[in-house]
Design a protein around this motif. Structure first.
Motif, mmCIF file in Angstrom:
data_model
loop_
_atom_site.group_PDB
_atom_site.id
_atom_site.type_symbol
_atom_site.label_atom_id
_atom_site.label_comp_id
_atom_site.label_asym_id
_atom_site.label_seq_id
_atom_site.Cartn_x
_atom_site.Cartn_y
_atom_site.Cartn_z
ATOM 1 N N ALA A 33 0.765 11.719 -6.117
ATOM 2 C CA ALA A 33 2.099 10.560 -5.720
ATOM 3 C C ALA A 33 3.038 10.836 -5.063
ATOM 4 O O ALA A 33 3.842 10.530 -4.150
ATOM 5 N N PHE A 38 5.718 8.552 -2.679
ATOM 6 C CA PHE A 38 5.569 7.106 -3.937
ATOM 7 C C PHE A 38 6.899 7.685 -4.868
ATOM 8 O O PHE A 38 6.983 8.381 -5.572
ATOM 9 N N ASP A 49 -3.809 3.635 -10.215
ATOM 10 C CA ASP A 49 -2.222 3.081 -9.653
ATOM 11 C C ASP A 49 -2.242 4.238 -8.287
ATOM 12 O O ASP A 49 -1.574 3.574 -7.319
ATOM 13 N N HIS A 53 -1.659 2.710 -4.467
ATOM 14 C CA HIS A 53 -0.427 3.379 -3.371
ATOM 15 C C HIS A 53 -1.073 3.807 -2.118
ATOM 16 O O HIS A 53 -0.255 3.604 -0.913
ATOM 17 N N ASN A 56 -1.842 0.966 -0.013
ATOM 18 C CA ASN A 56 -0.731 0.240 0.766
ATOM 19 C C ASN A 56 -0.111 1.174 1.842
ATOM 20 O O ASN A 56 0.486 0.756 2.860
#
Length: 190
Positions: A33, A38, A49, A53, A56
């Protein structure tokens, strides 16, 4: 299944095959991440999760899915290879940190001592090498040439459908206009 789903599935399979503890796996999730920018990397608790991300980034930031997933695979490879290559240096740095704490505060915090002890265990490097080997086996099986070809074929079909839908909305006059005329027309409209 798209590339992101395949990556998440491979990551989950790898976790299960290597029998990683939750904190250890969360460390990998945090690293992935963080590497893709992120800002709430610490809030990543599971692969769902992380997947959210990634999706997105693809839909909102317009990052190509193939580029993102290939980058993530390389990041995992680099993480292991760097930790294996720099194992001795990590021991030295962690021991110096522990000595510094002992000198300055009279004690070594538990997490630092556990880090030094973990790095110095007999099987630490071997464990990393096995985890990297398993990662490469899973990735090779999941992202093989045949599967890559199928994804590209699907992407090309989707692109063709989008282009056909765009052309269907054009009038006969627009369809018979040359690119040069379209460019001139767009310049005149500015």
């Amino acid at each position: 299944m798209n590339r992101v789903d395949a990556f998440i599935e491979a990551l989950t399979e790898w976790k299960n095959v290597c029998d990683l503890s939750e904190p250890e796996f969360k460390g990998f999730l945090f690293n992935l991440a963080y590497q893709v920018g992120f800002k709430e990397s610490l809030s990543v608790k599971d692969v769902i999760d992380l997947k959210g991300h990634f999706e997105n980034l693809i839909s909102e930031q317009k990052i190509k899915e193939k580029f993102l997933v290939n980058s993530l695979i390389l990041e995992m490879n680099n993480f292991f290879e760097q930790n294996i290559r720099n194992h001795g240096e990590a021991i030295i740095i962690n021991e110096l940190t522990a000595e510094s704490y002992k000198k300055d505060f009279g004690l070594i915090p538990d997490h630092i001592q556990k880090g030094v002890d973990s790095l110095k265990t007999r099987g630490y490097r071997y464990k990393l090498e096995c985890q990297l080997d398993m990662w490469k086996v899973i990735i090779q099986r999941t992202f093989n040439y045949a599967q890559q070809y199928e994804w590209e074929k699907l992407e090309n079909e989707e692109l063709r459908e989008r282009v056909e839908n765009q052309f269907e909305s054009f009038s006969d006059i627009e369809m018979n206009t040359t690119f040069k005329e379209l460019i001139e027309k767009s310049k005149d409209s500015k």
